[in-house]
Write a protein that holds these residues in place. Structure first.
Motif, mmCIF file in Angstrom:
data_model
loop_
_atom_site.group_PDB
_atom_site.id
_atom_site.type_symbol
_atom_site.label_atom_id
_atom_site.label_comp_id
_atom_site.label_asym_id
_atom_site.label_seq_id
_atom_site.Cartn_x
_atom_site.Cartn_y
_atom_site.Cartn_z
ATOM 1 N N ASP A 40 0.817 -1.200 0.000
ATOM 2 C CA ASP A 40 0.000 0.000 0.000
ATOM 3 C C ASP A 40 0.855 1.255 0.000
ATOM 4 O O ASP A 40 0.575 2.216 -0.701
ATOM 5 N N CYS A 169 -15.850 0.583 2.442
ATOM 6 C CA CYS A 169 -15.005 1.603 1.832
ATOM 7 C C CYS A 169 -15.507 3.005 2.152
ATOM 8 O O CYS A 169 -16.709 3.235 2.284
ATOM 9 N N ASP A 194 -10.758 4.283 0.322
ATOM 10 C CA ASP A 194 -10.066 3.517 1.357
ATOM 11 C C ASP A 194 -10.959 2.357 1.790
ATOM 12 O O ASP A 194 -12.099 2.576 2.221
ATOM 13 N N SER A 203 -6.450 -4.229 4.163
ATOM 14 C CA SER A 203 -6.910 -2.867 3.913
ATOM 15 C C SER A 203 -6.036 -2.269 2.821
ATOM 16 O O SER A 203 -4.878 -2.631 2.646
ATOM 17 N N ARG A 205 -5.857 1.209 -0.400
ATOM 18 C CA ARG A 205 -6.348 2.466 -0.964
ATOM 19 C C ARG A 205 -6.333 2.379 -2.484
ATOM 20 O O ARG A 205 -5.309 2.059 -3.094
#
Length: 239
Positions: A40, A169, A194, A203, A205
């Protein structure tokens, strides 16, 4: 209903080696390339870097114009881009793209909803409500308020098995940015998504570079699975 992609032989991707090379190129300390957080952070730096991949690997603007086919370029973890051509437009408007090494992906608007021919396949994506980037034929930027919350579920086919994951999100607008793609320049507004999984430590982006006049996504950085982000750039739009 959209047609599923047929199962294809996986293509080998040198993930850790690519991450280390890119880390050194961008001035990041090497190491820790196995972690999702590392991917990420690298995706964040890739999105901000000038020339997200080797421009020489893309066809020229004259070559793009001369081609009878719609085309996109896809980079995985900053690897040299693969040019994919439009195979078909499904009845629901989804566009199916294929590469010379038989990797296939499906876009719903700007949303990457299926990927086949890679180690961790994205078999299906379904929005649980609205999806600001999945619409087609919109005129202008989507009306996305900062803090908008959406959800979708994705079906992943991995070495550990097949599972459905629900993603929650949150959206916000970022700065305006002039995007250069194969010699063409586009004024865009960056839309940021996100996401986090409800049942997995995952997780990430996503970013979408939307044309300030038409709302068309000329470029996006998306995570179709738990591996590296995919940079998608439109060379010649469908239709």
């Amino acid at each position: 209903m959209p047609q599923p992609l047929s199962a294809l032989p996986p293509s080998a991707i040198g993930r850790c080696g690519l991450i280390l090379v890119l880390a050194l190129t961008l001035g990041l300390a090497p190491g820790g390339c196995q972690t999702l957080e590392r991917y990420d952070r690298l995706g964040d730096r890739l999105a901000q870097a000038t020339g997200l991949s080797d421009a020489a690997a893309l066809p020229s603007r004259d070559q793009i114009a001369a081609s009878p086919f719609a085309q996109i370029a896809v980079d995985v973890a900053g690897n040299r881009p693969t040019v994919m051509t439009l195979e078909t437009v499904q009845a629901n408007g989804d566009t199916v793209w294929t590469s010379s090494d038989l990797v296939k992906l499906v876009l719903r608007g700007a949303r990457l909803v299926q990927v086949a021919g890679v180690p961790d396949e994205l078999r299906a994506t379904m929005a649980l409500g609205q999806d600001p980037v999945a619409a087609t034929g919109r005129a202008g930027l989507p009306p996305v308020p900062d803090g908008l919350q959406t959800a979708r579920h994705v079906d992943l086919d991995t070495a550990q098995g097949y599972r459905t994951v629900v993603l929650d999100c949150t959206w916000h607008w970022d700065e305006r940015e002039q995007v250069e793609i194969a010699g063409a320049s586009f004024a865009t507004q960056v839309l940021v998504e996100d996401c986090s999984a409800r049942a997995l430590p995952w997780s990430f982006r996503n970013r979408f570079w939307l044309d300030t006049a038409s709302g068309f996504a000329w470029q996006s950085l998306q995570h179709p699975n738990r591996g590296e982000p995919s940079l998608i750039r439109v060379l010649k739009p469908a239709g």
